[in-house]
Scaffold this active site. Structure first.
Site, PDB file in Angstrom:
ATOM      1  N   HIS A 186       2.949   4.609  -0.583  1.00 57.68           N
ATOM      2  CA  HIS A 186       2.666   6.025  -0.806  1.00 57.68           C
ATOM      3  C   HIS A 186       3.996   6.753  -0.969  1.00 57.68           C
ATOM      4  O   HIS A 186       5.066   6.131  -0.947  1.00 57.68           O
ATOM      5  CB  HIS A 186       1.835   6.613   0.344  1.00 57.68           C
ATOM      6  CG  HIS A 186       2.390   6.297   1.706  1.00 57.68           C
ATOM      7  ND1 HIS A 186       3.594   6.780   2.143  1.00 57.68           N
ATOM      8  CD2 HIS A 186       1.911   5.522   2.714  1.00 57.68           C
ATOM      9  CE1 HIS A 186       3.834   6.356   3.359  1.00 57.68           C
ATOM     10  NE2 HIS A 186       2.838   5.567   3.738  1.00 57.68           N
ATOM     11  N   GLU A 187       3.930   8.055  -1.101  1.00 55.24           N
ATOM     12  CA  GLU A 187       5.135   8.848  -1.387  1.00 55.24           C
ATOM     13  C   GLU A 187       6.215   8.643  -0.314  1.00 55.24           C
ATOM     14  O   GLU A 187       7.402   8.717  -0.614  1.00 55.24           O
ATOM     15  CB  GLU A 187       4.724  10.327  -1.509  1.00 55.24           C
ATOM     16  CG  GLU A 187       5.781  11.271  -2.025  1.00 55.24           C
ATOM     17  CD  GLU A 187       6.448  10.816  -3.332  1.00 55.24           C
ATOM     18  OE1 GLU A 187       7.685  10.929  -3.405  1.00 55.24           O
ATOM     19  OE2 GLU A 187       5.740  10.339  -4.252  1.00 55.24           O
ATOM     20  N   SER A 211       0.799   7.984   5.637  1.00 57.37           N
ATOM     21  CA  SER A 211       0.651   6.666   6.267  1.00 57.37           C
ATOM     22  C   SER A 211      -0.385   5.883   5.484  1.00 57.37           C
ATOM     23  O   SER A 211      -1.373   6.457   5.001  1.00 57.37           O
ATOM     24  CB  SER A 211       0.168   6.846   7.714  1.00 57.37           C
ATOM     25  OG  SER A 211      -0.372   5.641   8.202  1.00 57.37           O
ATOM     26  N   ASN A 233       0.848  -1.196   0.000  1.00 57.68           N
ATOM     27  CA  ASN A 233       0.000   0.000   0.000  1.00 57.68           C
ATOM     28  C   ASN A 233       0.886   1.250   0.000  1.00 57.68           C
ATOM     29  O   ASN A 233       0.766   2.125   0.853  1.00 57.68           O
ATOM     30  CB  ASN A 233      -0.968  -0.005   1.196  1.00 57.68           C
ATOM     31  CG  ASN A 233      -2.064   1.028   1.012  1.00 57.68           C
ATOM     32  OD1 ASN A 233      -2.304   1.874   1.851  1.00 57.68           O
ATOM     33  ND2 ASN A 233      -2.719   0.999  -0.128  1.00 57.68           N
ATOM     34  N   LYS A 252      11.522   7.620   9.431  1.00 56.16           N
ATOM     35  CA  LYS A 252      11.490   8.157  10.790  1.00 56.16           C
ATOM     36  C   LYS A 252      10.061   8.317  11.301  1.00 56.16           C
ATOM     37  O   LYS A 252       9.852   8.621  12.468  1.00 56.16           O
ATOM     38  CB  LYS A 252      12.185   9.524  10.833  1.00 56.16           C
ATOM     39  CG  LYS A 252      13.685   9.447  10.795  1.00 56.16           C
ATOM     40  CD  LYS A 252      14.235  10.827  11.154  1.00 56.16           C
ATOM     41  CE  LYS A 252      15.726  10.868  11.037  1.00 56.16           C
ATOM     42  NZ  LYS A 252      16.231  12.229  11.321  1.00 56.16           N
ATOM     43  N   ASP A 308       8.021   5.981  11.779  1.00 51.44           N
ATOM     44  CA  ASP A 308       7.982   4.940  12.816  1.00 51.44           C
ATOM     45  C   ASP A 308       9.272   5.058  13.621  1.00 51.44           C
ATOM     46  O   ASP A 308      10.184   4.240  13.512  1.00 51.44           O
ATOM     47  CB  ASP A 308       7.836   3.564  12.165  1.00 51.44           C
ATOM     48  CG  ASP A 308       6.512   3.438  11.438  1.00 51.44           C
ATOM     49  OD1 ASP A 308       5.471   3.467  12.101  1.00 51.44           O
ATOM     50  OD2 ASP A 308       6.519   3.341  10.202  1.00 51.44           O
ATOM     51  N   GLN A 313      10.342   2.269  15.997  1.00 52.57           N
ATOM     52  CA  GLN A 313      10.741   1.103  15.198  1.00 52.57           C
ATOM     53  C   GLN A 313      12.174   1.270  14.688  1.00 52.57           C
ATOM     54  O   GLN A 313      12.986   0.332  14.746  1.00 52.57           O
ATOM     55  CB  GLN A 313       9.778   0.925  14.024  1.00 52.57           C
ATOM     56  CG  GLN A 313      10.237  -0.083  12.988  1.00 52.57           C
ATOM     57  CD  GLN A 313       9.191  -0.343  11.927  1.00 52.57           C
ATOM     58  OE1 GLN A 313       8.262  -1.085  12.147  1.00 52.57           O
ATOM     59  NE2 GLN A 313       9.333   0.259  10.751  1.00 52.57           N
ATOM     60  N   HIS A 339       7.017   5.807   1.183  1.00 50.79           N
ATOM     61  CA  HIS A 339       7.803   4.625   0.798  1.00 50.79           C
ATOM     62  C   HIS A 339       8.707   4.945  -0.394  1.00 50.79           C
ATOM     63  O   HIS A 339       9.842   4.462  -0.467  1.00 50.79           O
ATOM     64  CB  HIS A 339       6.874   3.472   0.392  1.00 50.79           C
ATOM     65  CG  HIS A 339       5.984   2.970   1.490  1.00 50.79           C
ATOM     66  ND1 HIS A 339       4.633   3.253   1.538  1.00 50.79           N
ATOM     67  CD2 HIS A 339       6.255   2.199   2.566  1.00 50.79           C
ATOM     68  CE1 HIS A 339       4.116   2.661   2.604  1.00 50.79           C
ATOM     69  NE2 HIS A 339       5.064   2.020   3.248  1.00 50.79           N
TER      70      HIS A 339
HETATM   71  O1  PAF Z   1       7.252  -0.316   8.874  1.00 51.16           O
HETATM   72  C1  PAF Z   1       6.692  -1.286   8.323  1.00 51.16           C
HETATM   73  O2  PAF Z   1       5.993  -1.152   7.305  1.00 51.16           O
HETATM   74  C2  PAF Z   1       6.819  -2.657   8.965  1.00 51.16           C
HETATM   75  O3  PAF Z   1       6.842  -2.578  10.361  1.00 51.16           O
HETATM   76  C3  PAF Z   1       8.024  -3.452   8.429  1.00 51.16           C
HETATM   77  C4  PAF Z   1       9.333  -2.774   8.817  1.00 51.16           C
HETATM   78  C5  PAF Z   1       7.926  -3.584   6.927  1.00 51.16           C
HETATM   79  C6  PAF Z   1       8.038  -4.850   9.054  1.00 51.16           C
HETATM   80  O4  PAF Z   1       6.891  -5.574   8.714  1.00 51.16           O
END
Ligand code: PAF
Length: 282
Positions: free
Chosen positions: A30-31, A186, A28, A149, A151, A154, A33
């Site tokens: 978006h910009e 997101s 899914n 950043k 997330d 994460q 990614h």
């Molecule tokens: O940030 C995400 O989209 C997910 O947590 C990841 C890093 C692809 C792991 O499934």
């Protein structure tokens, strides 16, 4: 662009093609990614993106089943960005047996904030990322992986995992992409109706307000955080947390030390049934 499904096919595809620069995603796209893919292209010999909605990082009541899956469009977008390889395993490819061996990140970093409200989330994330790293970097012996950043927690948890396991992977963190009004991009923004979308910037605005308070008001941090939560609640949101932490370890800043240290304001809140997160370094 090659699209591969099995781990073996991925390894064959990557063999002898240098150091991968890897962007793990749940699709899914978006910009935000695409910005990660653009960074990846600058850092490796071959750009690899994965698309895999990882069941292990969803709680039973969360949106695993309804998480938007847009595989064809994602592949077209990745191709247009110059991605070389898409790794898109089915569940049985990545988890041919139930994944009973899981990683347990440091609770001081992973059981707070997102990990407090989504217990087990970072175990699920670390377990899949470790496995994806093994698939992508196994033949080359290492490379680069790119995370957003947006997330924030994460990114820190993954950096800690890489450091503690001495993984030969360089982690690159990329600034959050935002819509014209400032809303952090997101996949979950797609759940917002038009009215909610118009209100969605309030989370970011409260983080800005909180950061300003911390730098200028001199009042105890907990008081500013409580006020920011209340201001958001008054707008009809259900905040999980709005808080200020030290950037590197997410510990609360030392009392009276809030004026100099590099800090980050982090927030998570529900608007209707949609849970949004955002953060602001200051
Ligand atoms: O940030 C995400 O989209 C997910 O947590 C990841 C890093 C692809 C792991 O499934």
């Amino acid at each position: 662009m090659q699209i591969v499904q099995s781990i073996d096919a991925l390894r064959q595809t990557l063999a002898g093609r240098g150091r991968p620069a890897f962007v793990p995603t749940m699709g899914n796209l978006h910009e935000g990614h695409l910005s990660l893919v653009r960074h990846a292209r600058e850092h490796g010999d071959i750009t690899v993106a994965s698309i895999f909605v990882n069941r292990l990082q969803f709680l039973p009541h969360e949106d695993f089943d309804s998480y938007p899956r847009t595989f064809e469009a994602d592949c077209a977008t990745l191709q247009a960005q110059g991605c070389d390889v898409v790794f898109a395993p089915k569940e049985q490819d990545l988890y041919p047996q139930p994944q009973t061996f899981k990683l347990q990140p440091n609770p001081a970093l992973a059981d707070i904030l997102e990990g407090h409200f989504r217990p087990g989330f970072f175990t699920g994330v670390c377990t899949v990322v470790m496995k994806l790293f093994a698939c992508v970097f196994g033949t080359a012996g290492g490379g680069v992986a790119v995370f957003g950043k947006k997330d924030y927690q994460q990114l820190l948890v993954i950096r800690h995992m890489v450091q503690q396991f001495a993984l030969p992977v360089q982690i690159i963190g990329v600034d959050t992409e935002r819509a014209a009004d400032g809303l952090a991009l997101s996949s979950r923004n797609a759940y917002l109706n038009a009215e909610q979308r118009a209100q969605a910037l309030a989370l970011h605005k409260q983080l800005q307000w909180l950061a300003h308070q911390v730098r200028t008001s001199g009042q105890p941090l907990a008081q500013s955080e409580a006020q920011a939560m209340q201001r958001l609640a008054d707008l009809g949101w259900q905040p999980d947390y709005l808080t200020v932490r030290q950037r590197g370890n997410l510990l609360p800043p030392a009392q009276g030390d809030a004026s100099q240290t590099p800090l980050v304001a982090l927030g998570a809140a529900k608007l209707g049934t949609t849970r949004l997160i955002d953060n602001l370094e200051f």
